[in-house]
Scaffold this active site. Sequence first.
Site, PDB file in Angstrom:
ATOM      1  N   ASP A  24       6.572 -42.201  -9.111  1.00 20.81           N
ATOM      2  CA  ASP A  24       5.998 -42.038  -7.780  1.00 20.81           C
ATOM      3  C   ASP A  24       4.469 -42.039  -7.823  1.00 20.81           C
ATOM      4  O   ASP A  24       3.871 -41.649  -8.820  1.00 20.81           O
ATOM      5  CB  ASP A  24       6.509 -40.719  -7.172  1.00 20.81           C
ATOM      6  CG  ASP A  24       6.334 -40.669  -5.665  1.00 20.81           C
ATOM      7  OD1 ASP A  24       6.097 -41.726  -5.056  1.00 20.81           O
ATOM      8  OD2 ASP A  24       6.432 -39.563  -5.101  1.00 20.81           O
ATOM      9  N   ASN A  26       2.469 -44.865  -6.571  1.00 20.87           N
ATOM     10  CA  ASN A  26       1.852 -46.203  -6.581  1.00 20.87           C
ATOM     11  C   ASN A  26       0.943 -46.417  -5.378  1.00 20.87           C
ATOM     12  O   ASN A  26      -0.166 -46.954  -5.504  1.00 20.87           O
ATOM     13  CB  ASN A  26       2.933 -47.296  -6.533  1.00 20.87           C
ATOM     14  CG  ASN A  26       3.769 -47.346  -7.784  1.00 20.87           C
ATOM     15  OD1 ASN A  26       3.460 -46.685  -8.773  1.00 20.87           O
ATOM     16  ND2 ASN A  26       4.836 -48.131  -7.751  1.00 20.87           N
ATOM     17  N   ARG A  37      -1.288 -51.223  -0.866  1.00 21.51           N
ATOM     18  CA  ARG A  37      -0.237 -50.506  -1.618  1.00 21.51           C
ATOM     19  C   ARG A  37       0.411 -51.383  -2.680  1.00 21.51           C
ATOM     20  O   ARG A  37       0.771 -50.927  -3.753  1.00 21.51           O
ATOM     21  CB  ARG A  37       0.826 -49.988  -0.649  1.00 21.51           C
ATOM     22  CG  ARG A  37       0.346 -48.889   0.271  1.00 21.51           C
ATOM     23  CD  ARG A  37       1.467 -48.472   1.236  1.00 21.51           C
ATOM     24  NE  ARG A  37       2.644 -47.985   0.522  1.00 21.51           N
ATOM     25  CZ  ARG A  37       2.792 -46.725   0.113  1.00 21.51           C
ATOM     26  NH1 ARG A  37       1.879 -45.828   0.380  1.00 21.51           N
ATOM     27  NH2 ARG A  37       3.876 -46.376  -0.543  1.00 21.51           N
ATOM     28  N   HIS A  41       1.968 -51.038  -6.716  1.00 23.49           N
ATOM     29  CA  HIS A  41       3.299 -51.403  -7.222  1.00 23.49           C
ATOM     30  C   HIS A  41       3.165 -52.365  -8.398  1.00 23.49           C
ATOM     31  O   HIS A  41       3.914 -52.277  -9.373  1.00 23.49           O
ATOM     32  CB  HIS A  41       4.139 -52.029  -6.111  1.00 23.49           C
ATOM     33  CG  HIS A  41       4.442 -51.080  -4.969  1.00 23.49           C
ATOM     34  ND1 HIS A  41       4.852 -49.785  -5.175  1.00 23.49           N
ATOM     35  CD2 HIS A  41       4.393 -51.241  -3.619  1.00 23.49           C
ATOM     36  CE1 HIS A  41       5.046 -49.188  -3.997  1.00 23.49           C
ATOM     37  NE2 HIS A  41       4.766 -50.056  -3.043  1.00 23.49           N
ATOM     38  N   SER A  70      17.817 -45.406  -1.814  1.00 19.82           N
ATOM     39  CA  SER A  70      18.571 -45.862  -0.640  1.00 19.82           C
ATOM     40  C   SER A  70      17.797 -45.526   0.644  1.00 19.82           C
ATOM     41  O   SER A  70      18.064 -46.096   1.688  1.00 19.82           O
ATOM     42  CB  SER A  70      19.972 -45.247  -0.630  1.00 19.82           C
ATOM     43  OG  SER A  70      19.944 -43.887  -0.991  1.00 19.82           O
ATOM     44  N   TRP A  73      14.465 -48.156   2.288  1.00 15.07           N
ATOM     45  CA  TRP A  73      14.581 -49.199   3.332  1.00 15.07           C
ATOM     46  C   TRP A  73      13.856 -48.771   4.598  1.00 15.07           C
ATOM     47  O   TRP A  73      13.593 -49.594   5.468  1.00 15.07           O
ATOM     48  CB  TRP A  73      16.054 -49.475   3.680  1.00 15.07           C
ATOM     49  CG  TRP A  73      16.872 -50.003   2.546  1.00 15.07           C
ATOM     50  CD1 TRP A  73      17.795 -49.298   1.830  1.00 15.07           C
ATOM     51  CD2 TRP A  73      16.865 -51.321   1.993  1.00 15.07           C
ATOM     52  NE1 TRP A  73      18.365 -50.097   0.863  1.00 15.07           N
ATOM     53  CE2 TRP A  73      17.815 -51.349   0.945  1.00 15.07           C
ATOM     54  CE3 TRP A  73      16.157 -52.499   2.279  1.00 15.07           C
ATOM     55  CZ2 TRP A  73      18.066 -52.483   0.182  1.00 15.07           C
ATOM     56  CZ3 TRP A  73      16.416 -53.633   1.518  1.00 15.07           C
ATOM     57  CH2 TRP A  73      17.359 -53.616   0.481  1.00 15.07           C
ATOM     58  N   LEU A 135      18.062 -48.959 -27.382  1.00 14.64           N
ATOM     59  CA  LEU A 135      17.597 -48.289 -26.159  1.00 14.64           C
ATOM     60  C   LEU A 135      18.296 -48.926 -24.963  1.00 14.64           C
ATOM     61  O   LEU A 135      18.403 -50.149 -24.886  1.00 14.64           O
ATOM     62  CB  LEU A 135      16.067 -48.474 -26.022  1.00 14.64           C
ATOM     63  CG  LEU A 135      15.436 -48.073 -24.690  1.00 14.64           C
ATOM     64  CD1 LEU A 135      15.528 -46.567 -24.453  1.00 14.64           C
ATOM     65  CD2 LEU A 135      13.963 -48.502 -24.631  1.00 14.64           C
ATOM     66  N   ARG A 206       8.833 -36.489 -12.959  1.00 13.98           N
ATOM     67  CA  ARG A 206       8.416 -37.096 -11.691  1.00 13.98           C
ATOM     68  C   ARG A 206       6.898 -37.109 -11.672  1.00 13.98           C
ATOM     69  O   ARG A 206       6.257 -36.067 -11.798  1.00 13.98           O
ATOM     70  CB  ARG A 206       8.945 -36.332 -10.472  1.00 13.98           C
ATOM     71  CG  ARG A 206       8.482 -37.011  -9.176  1.00 13.98           C
ATOM     72  CD  ARG A 206       9.138 -36.461  -7.933  1.00 13.98           C
ATOM     73  NE  ARG A 206       8.742 -37.281  -6.776  1.00 13.98           N
ATOM     74  CZ  ARG A 206       9.483 -37.535  -5.730  1.00 13.98           C
ATOM     75  NH1 ARG A 206      10.693 -37.049  -5.661  1.00 13.98           N
ATOM     76  NH2 ARG A 206       9.046 -38.296  -4.739  1.00 13.98           N
ATOM     77  N   ARG A 212      10.244 -32.720  -6.002  1.00 13.40           N
ATOM     78  CA  ARG A 212      11.573 -32.847  -5.396  1.00 13.40           C
ATOM     79  C   ARG A 212      12.360 -33.946  -6.100  1.00 13.40           C
ATOM     80  O   ARG A 212      11.801 -34.758  -6.839  1.00 13.40           O
ATOM     81  CB  ARG A 212      11.471 -33.102  -3.898  1.00 13.40           C
ATOM     82  CG  ARG A 212      10.607 -34.281  -3.508  1.00 13.40           C
ATOM     83  CD  ARG A 212      10.627 -34.527  -1.987  1.00 13.40           C
ATOM     84  NE  ARG A 212       9.670 -35.553  -1.605  1.00 13.40           N
ATOM     85  CZ  ARG A 212       8.525 -35.317  -0.950  1.00 13.40           C
ATOM     86  NH1 ARG A 212       8.202 -34.093  -0.600  1.00 13.40           N
ATOM     87  NH2 ARG A 212       7.714 -36.309  -0.646  1.00 13.40           N
ATOM     88  N   SER A 214      14.478 -36.162  -4.390  1.00  9.29           N
ATOM     89  CA  SER A 214      14.577 -37.349  -3.534  1.00  9.29           C
ATOM     90  C   SER A 214      15.861 -38.156  -3.742  1.00  9.29           C
ATOM     91  O   SER A 214      15.828 -39.381  -3.863  1.00  9.29           O
ATOM     92  CB  SER A 214      13.350 -38.256  -3.726  1.00  9.29           C
ATOM     93  OG  SER A 214      12.171 -37.581  -3.379  1.00  9.29           O
ATOM     94  N   GLU A 225      16.148 -30.717 -17.931  1.00  9.10           N
ATOM     95  CA  GLU A 225      14.858 -30.028 -17.876  1.00  9.10           C
ATOM     96  C   GLU A 225      13.905 -30.875 -17.025  1.00  9.10           C
ATOM     97  O   GLU A 225      13.811 -32.090 -17.215  1.00  9.10           O
ATOM     98  CB  GLU A 225      14.284 -29.865 -19.293  1.00  9.10           C
ATOM     99  CG  GLU A 225      15.144 -29.015 -20.207  1.00  9.10           C
ATOM    100  CD  GLU A 225      15.255 -27.567 -19.752  1.00  9.10           C
ATOM    101  OE1 GLU A 225      14.324 -27.060 -19.106  1.00  9.10           O
ATOM    102  OE2 GLU A 225      16.298 -26.952 -20.048  1.00  9.10           O
TER     103      GLU A 225
END
Length: 274
Positions: A24, A26, A37, A41, A70, A73, A135, A206, A212, A214, A225
């Site tokens: 989160d 960007n 923006r 990205h 989801s 959008w 991986l 995050r 949060r 989300s 953790e």
Amino acid sequence: MHNSSTQTIPDVRDMPRHVAIIMDGNGRWAKQRFMPRVAGHKRGVSAVRETVKACGELGIEYLTLFAFSSENWRRPADEVSVLMQLFMRALESEVAKLHENQVRFRVIGDLSPFDVRIRELIARGEELTKDHTKLTLTVAANYGGRWDILQAANKAQMEKLQQARAFQGINKPEAAPVLESCKISEEELARHLSMAFAPEPDLFIRTGGEERVSNFLLWQLAYTEFHFTPELWPDFDRASLLKAIDSYRHRERRYGRTSEQLVLSKDTANATAA
Ligand code: IPE
Ligand code: IPE
Ligand code: MG
């Protein structure tokens, strides 16, 4: 099928086996630079590349990245369209590199609203890389934790109904054991979740300062953790990952037990090993 953290106590290692990240910040990264923006990205894709590389070198077995929720959008149509284009371009240019680096590629989420070209690229990428074991990189696209639990519950339910279909007299007392057998167990539901192929995440990161979930992996984060950092995703690099892992190493993963029990179980393990 991997063990469930609520049913069996997982074996805790120094290095997380599975790292899940909400990438989160960007938009804010771009805004700080007076850029659109989309520039944020684009830089975010480079941070993904670097993180995948670092995870491979550190011996992390699963890296799961939240790319599009989801609920995303709800963003302006032009931003959604740019994100789709970037996803398509990344699929076109990165999958071959992942294959070269022996990375298994997976995508989770409801892919039905995506362009057919995107769906084809995903299917081809998954097929091409399916045998790699070093991986696993999972990208969550049009993913929602609630969607995941619901789709798994519906699949588990269908399985049960198919098994019980022959039974007609549902109101008779003899039906009681059949109805009982229609209840879904934790294991039966977990088998249908989109990440059933991976152990539950050990470490959740995050970026961007929000604290949060989300609607990310709601079921799978039961005993994960958490590490929140104000750093914006385009700035995230190997050093940021190492910082998160260092914080993870200082956690005591009790899974419901007391601290004293943990010390005791370690002593017993050491005595057996000696
Ligand atoms: C994360 O960055 C990328 C996606 C959700 C696709 P954001 O676009 O949410 O960036 P901020 O939170 O607005 O800074
Ligand atoms: C979460 O970021 C989803 C992704 C990173 C893909 P958001 O920026 O969409 O989350 P909220 O809306 O701030 O909770
Ligand atoms: Mg955001």
